[in-house]
Structures are given as structure tokens and as C-alpha cells.
Design a protein around this motif. Structure first.
Motif, PDB file in Angstrom:
ATOM      1  N   GLY A 346       0.893  -1.349   0.048  1.00  0.00           N
ATOM      2  CA  GLY A 346      -0.073  -0.127  -0.031  1.00  0.00           C
ATOM      3  C   GLY A 346       0.823   1.236  -0.021  1.00  0.00           C
ATOM      4  N   TYR A 347       2.168   1.326  -0.364  1.00  0.00           N
ATOM      5  CA  TYR A 347       2.809   2.261  -0.082  1.00  0.00           C
ATOM      6  C   TYR A 347       2.557   3.181  -1.436  1.00  0.00           C
ATOM      7  N   GLN A 348       2.697   4.592  -1.374  1.00  0.00           N
ATOM      8  CA  GLN A 348       2.680   5.539  -2.645  1.00  0.00           C
ATOM      9  C   GLN A 348       4.057   6.171  -2.797  1.00  0.00           C
ATOM     10  N   MET A 349       4.109   6.688  -4.171  1.00  0.00           N
ATOM     11  CA  MET A 349       5.346   7.233  -4.617  1.00  0.00           C
ATOM     12  C   MET A 349       5.323   8.529  -3.565  1.00  0.00           C
ATOM     13  N   GLY A 350       6.314   9.163  -3.238  1.00  0.00           N
ATOM     14  CA  GLY A 350       6.636  10.214  -2.572  1.00  0.00           C
ATOM     15  C   GLY A 350       6.728  10.094  -0.833  1.00  0.00           C
ATOM     16  N   GLY A 351       6.630   8.777  -0.555  1.00  0.00           N
ATOM     17  CA  GLY A 351       6.723   8.492   0.909  1.00  0.00           C
ATOM     18  C   GLY A 351       8.058   8.247   1.331  1.00  0.00           C
ATOM     19  N   PHE A 352       9.102   7.821   0.355  1.00  0.00           N
ATOM     20  CA  PHE A 352      10.443   7.724   0.704  1.00  0.00           C
ATOM     21  C   PHE A 352      11.465   8.498  -0.434  1.00  0.00           C
ATOM     22  N   PRO A 353      11.294   9.981   0.113  1.00  0.00           N
ATOM     23  CA  PRO A 353      11.988  10.737  -1.045  1.00  0.00           C
ATOM     24  C   PRO A 353      13.509  10.691  -1.496  1.00  0.00           C
ATOM     25  N   VAL A 354      14.255  10.262  -0.441  1.00  0.00           N
ATOM     26  CA  VAL A 354      15.509  10.136  -0.555  1.00  0.00           C
ATOM     27  C   VAL A 354      15.851   8.638  -1.477  1.00  0.00           C
ATOM     28  N   ALA A 355      15.211   7.549  -1.117  1.00  0.00           N
ATOM     29  CA  ALA A 355      15.271   6.473  -1.843  1.00  0.00           C
ATOM     30  C   ALA A 355      14.796   6.439  -3.133  1.00  0.00           C
ATOM     31  N   GLU A 356      13.726   7.218  -3.508  1.00  0.00           N
ATOM     32  CA  GLU A 356      13.074   7.440  -4.788  1.00  0.00           C
ATOM     33  C   GLU A 356      14.096   8.158  -5.694  1.00  0.00           C
ATOM     34  N   ARG A 357      14.689   9.543  -4.902  1.00  0.00           N
ATOM     35  CA  ARG A 357      15.665  10.182  -5.661  1.00  0.00           C
ATOM     36  C   ARG A 357      16.916   9.196  -5.932  1.00  0.00           C
ATOM     37  N   LEU A 358      17.339   8.508  -5.181  1.00  0.00           N
ATOM     38  CA  LEU A 358      18.542   7.802  -5.425  1.00  0.00           C
ATOM     39  C   LEU A 358      18.558   6.751  -6.761  1.00  0.00           C
ATOM     40  N   CYS A 359      17.103   6.030  -6.795  1.00  0.00           N
ATOM     41  CA  CYS A 359      16.889   5.418  -7.755  1.00  0.00           C
ATOM     42  C   CYS A 359      17.079   5.978  -9.181  1.00  0.00           C
ATOM     43  N   LYS A 360      16.920   7.287  -9.336  1.00  0.00           N
ATOM     44  CA  LYS A 360      17.235   8.151 -10.374  1.00  0.00           C
ATOM     45  C   LYS A 360      18.641   8.745 -10.589  1.00  0.00           C
ATOM     46  N   GLN A 361      19.359   8.706  -9.506  1.00  0.00           N
ATOM     47  CA  GLN A 361      20.537   9.179  -9.549  1.00  0.00           C
ATOM     48  C   GLN A 361      21.877   8.265  -9.270  1.00  0.00           C
ATOM     49  N   VAL A 362      21.559   7.270  -8.798  1.00  0.00           N
ATOM     50  CA  VAL A 362      22.974   6.380  -8.533  1.00  0.00           C
ATOM     51  C   VAL A 362      23.604   5.944  -9.784  1.00  0.00           C
ATOM     52  N   LEU A 363      24.930   5.732 -10.079  1.00  0.00           N
ATOM     53  CA  LEU A 363      25.362   5.007 -10.971  1.00  0.00           C
ATOM     54  C   LEU A 363      26.947   4.422 -10.474  1.00  0.00           C
ATOM     55  N   SER A 364      26.783   2.897 -10.701  1.00  0.00           N
ATOM     56  CA  SER A 364      28.310   2.281 -10.027  1.00  0.00           C
ATOM     57  C   SER A 364      29.092   2.164 -11.224  1.00  0.00           C
ATOM     58  N   LEU A 365      30.432   2.381 -11.133  1.00  0.00           N
ATOM     59  CA  LEU A 365      31.570   2.488 -11.867  1.00  0.00           C
ATOM     60  C   LEU A 365      32.143   1.051 -11.714  1.00  0.00           C
ATOM     61  N   PRO A 366      33.096   0.544 -12.631  1.00  0.00           N
ATOM     62  CA  PRO A 366      33.748  -0.666 -12.305  1.00  0.00           C
ATOM     63  C   PRO A 366      34.679  -0.682 -11.005  1.00  0.00           C
ATOM     64  N   VAL A 367      34.747  -1.446 -10.341  1.00  0.00           N
ATOM     65  CA  VAL A 367      35.591  -1.562  -9.100  1.00  0.00           C
ATOM     66  C   VAL A 367      36.075  -2.979  -8.916  1.00  0.00           C
ATOM     67  N   HIS A 368      37.100  -3.363  -9.297  1.00  0.00           N
ATOM     68  CA  HIS A 368      37.604  -4.574  -9.072  1.00  0.00           C
ATOM     69  C   HIS A 368      39.290  -4.650  -9.037  1.00  0.00           C
TER      70      HIS A 368
END
Length: 386
Positions: A346-368
Motif C-alpha cells: 500500500g505504499y505510494q510514491m513520495g513516501g520515501f523521497p531519498v530512496a526514490e531520488r537515489l533510484c534516479k541518480q545512482v550509477l556504479s562504476l567498475p571496481v575490481h
């Protein structure tokens, strides 16, 4: 988008891999081959001697923790929750920015995942949000140590102890990270709460050549219970005290993990060196945030994750990198409350603004460990040229 400055001939830099297990394994291939041959010759493919030896060695590596191997990281989460004996419908607090397995294990057991937001810098669960989400129905809090560093184990421990709920640690991405408490006491990630879990999926810092997982605890009685639960609920064959799972780490995977565990400190040091090179090269780059470090936790860099600010720039940057032969990954592109399987919460968008923003902003580079200094420089130059 500017042209990318090439610090070396392009043929010397490519291909660049997001993860290069073949190169990593090549450094100790002789040891892996010997472990494979020994296992085949012994022919004890289930619960062979390597399983117990690996559990003891990993436990020693983690400061004397009890280790119970199992089939995979999701089983580890499920078994950890089973060991808490929570009644159906009990609430389990989990971060809104995580892999779905964290929710999945709770849902499969008839427990109710309760999402809370995460911190914008470390991406880990927000203790203040945890405190606000506690109700009389709360039975556990799952601290996910995301991308390689610990959640705030000090505050989370205090919250859980005061509320009388269990603290569980999802340590699939931070095996070997160390948290320092205000008292000066140190503890390995996964060994602080009632029970911790980890995964040996091949991409993990300590990954097997197939699937595998483990449970971590400092409580001998809980370790015995977990062993029982992972083996059909039995301590003696054909006598089943509890309802459990058939969740075993294969002998072959344990034998290979014993080899890889010996090399884990060097692998982690190499990842940290790559991250330090990225930090130096990308520091101050406009529109980017390099991974934040909690000074109380070491960071083992399962991922090196940038935050790309502004509109659709993250996706455009990923396409720009791909055009230059540089792979990248998005962990995670869709908030868990938007996953169709969890619409019932029953959760709606807007309830977790940080997590929702991160889903649109994070990018992981190669690291090994196989990334060269020149490749890191090339990747950073491509990012800055965007």
C-alpha cells in the motif's frame, strides 16, 4: 559532452569490465584447481569436510563469529528470520533502497515488510526513520550494509534494545567491513545484531563459483538453531524438531571459498585502492557526489557508486560511458514500493523521497582488483568530460 582525453593508447585500456572474475581468479588459479581436484577425489559433495573448515576459517576471519553456511543469500535472510520465531503478520522494518531479497524473505514467511527511508550520503537505513516506524507489532529491524560500509550499528543497536526488537544485519555487500563504536570497541559487519547474513554470489567481494550464503552470529545457541533450520529442522538425521529448509553450501563451493578467503584481504585492499584513485580523480567534479564515507566504518567497496544530480543526467552519463567502452550499473532503478509484487503493502510514491531520488541518480562504476591506474584515469576522464 566533451571528447575524452586518453592517457594511454585506447587499445591498452580496453576492454574494461564491470567485474573481471576471470582475471581475479587467474592470480590463484592453481589453488582453485587443486581445491576442485581434491573435492572430486574425496567425492563428499554434500556436507563434505570443506564446509566445516570454511565455516571455521570465515568465523576466525570475522573475529570469532559462528558461521552457518547455506545455499544462498536469500535463504540466509529467510533462515535468519525463521530463527527469530516471529508470529505471522509481525512487522519487519527494512530500508526502501535495497535489493528486493530483503523484503522477499519477510514476505515469504508471512511477515510484513515496513519500509523506511535511507540516508542521502551513505545510502544506508536512516535510524531516525526506524525509530519513527516502530510499533507494538515490530519484531525486527534489518540493517542492510549497502555497497560496502556499515549502517549506523551504534544507534540501531540502541533503538532495538530499547524497543525490545531484534536487530538483523543483511551483510551481503559489506563482508569484512569494520564498525567502530563510541567506546572504541570494533566489530565486523554482520556480527553485531542477533543474526547476520551474507551472500557468496559470484559478484560479491568473497564470491563462490556458483551460489552460496551464510549466517553469522556470536550466540552459540542461535548458531545451533540456524544449523538445524538449514537442515530440514533436524539435528539428527530423520528426527525433525522444527520446520526448516534444505539449504546447504555445496562442498565444492566451500572448497573454492576457502581459497578465495585467503586472498580476500588483498582483494579488498585492491578495491579500496581503486576507490581512492576514483576519489582523487573525481573530487570536485560538477554535478557529481562521490561515495560518502562514514568515519566509523571501513568501506570494502562492493560498489563504487556515484550520485549524478539533475534530471535525466544519470542515464545520459551511462550512455556516454558506454559509447566509450566503459560499463556501469544501476543499483537500483525501481523503488521497491513500485515493484508489482509489493503493491499489496500500500505504499505510494513520495513516501520515501531519498530512496526514490537515489533510484534516479545512482550509477556504479567498475571496481575490481584488475582495474589498472590508467583505466581508472580513463574512466574518470570520461565521467568529467560528460
Amino acid at each position: 559532452m566533451a571528447a575524452v582525453f586518453l592517457p594511454a593508447p585506447l587499445s591498452d585500456l580496453l576492454p574494461i569490465h564491470l567485474l573481471d572474475l576471470a582475471a581475479e581468479h587467474a592470480a590463484y588459479q592453481t589453488e582453485l584447481d587443486a581445491a576442485w581436484r581434491d573435492t572430486v577425489q574425496q567425492a563428499a559433495f554434500i556436507q563434505g569436510p570443506a564446509v566445516g573448515k570454511f565455516a571455521a576459517e570465515l568465523g576466525a576471519h570475522l573475529g570469532g563469529a559462528h558461521v552457518v553456511p547455506c545455499a544462498n543469500g536469500t535463504d540466509a535472510l529467510t533462515l535468519a528470520l525463521l530463527s527469530l520465531a516471529l508470529p505471522p503478520g509481525t512487522e519487519v522494518i527494512v530500508p526502501a533502497f535495497t535489493y528486493v531479497a530483503t523484503l522477499e524473505a519477510a514476505a515469504l514467511l508471512g511477515l510484513r515488510p515496513v519500509l523506511v527511508d535511507v540516508l542521502p550520503d551513505t545510502f544506508n537505513i536512516d535510524p531516525a526513520a526506524v525509530r519513527a516506524a516502530l510499533t507494538p507489532r515490530t519484531g525486527a529491524v534489518v540493517a542492510v550494509h549497502l555497497f560496502g560500509q556499515c549502517a549506523d550499528l551504534e544507534v540501531l543497536t540502541n533503538i532495538c534494545q530499547a524497543a525490545g526488537v531484534a536487530l538483523m544485519e543483511d551483510n551481503a555487500q559489506a563482508l569484512g567491513a569494520i564498525f567502530t563504536f563510541a567506546s572504541g570497541r570494533t566489530a565486523y559487519a554482520g556480527t553485531v545484531g542477533e543474526v547476520g547474513t551474507t551472500s557468496f554470489f559470484p559478484s560479491k567481494n568473497l564470491g563462490c563459483l556458483g551460489d552460496g550464503g551464510a549466517l553469522l552470529t556470536r550466540d552459540a545457541a542461535r548458531a545451533s538453531l540456524l544449523q538445524q533450520l538449514a537442515n530440514h529442522g533436524q539435528s539428527q538425521k530423520y528426527y525433525h524438531q522444527r520446520i526448516g529448509l534444505n539449504s546447504r553450501l555445496d562442498t565444492l563451493q566451500a572448497a573454492l571459498l576457502r581459497v578465495k578467503l585467503r586472498h580476500l584481504p588483498a582483494v579488498q585492499a585492491a578495491r579500496q585502492a581503486v576507490a581512492a584513485r576514483y576519489d582523487a580523480a573525481l573530487h570536485g567534479a560538477a554535478g557529481l557526489q562521490i561515495p560518502a564515507r562514514d568515519p566509523r566504518s571501513s568501506h570494502v567497496f562492493h560498489q563504487y557508486t556515484l550520485t549524478v544530480k539533475g534530471g535525466d543526467r544519470r542515464d545520459a552519463l551511462q550512455a556516454h560511458l558506454q559509447a566509450h567502452g566503459i560499463p556501469s550499473a544501476i543499483y537500483y532503478p525501481l523503488p521497491v514500493q513500485q515493484q508489482p509484487a509489493y503493491a499489496y503493502l500500500g505504499y505510494q510514491m513520495g513516501g520515501f523521497p531519498v530512496a526514490e531520488r537515489l533510484c534516479k541518480q545512482v550509477l556504479s562504476l567498475p571496481v575490481h582488483p584488475g582495474l589498472t591506474a590508467e583505466q581508472v584515469e580513463f574512466i574518470a576522464a570520461a565521467v568529467k568530460a560528460f
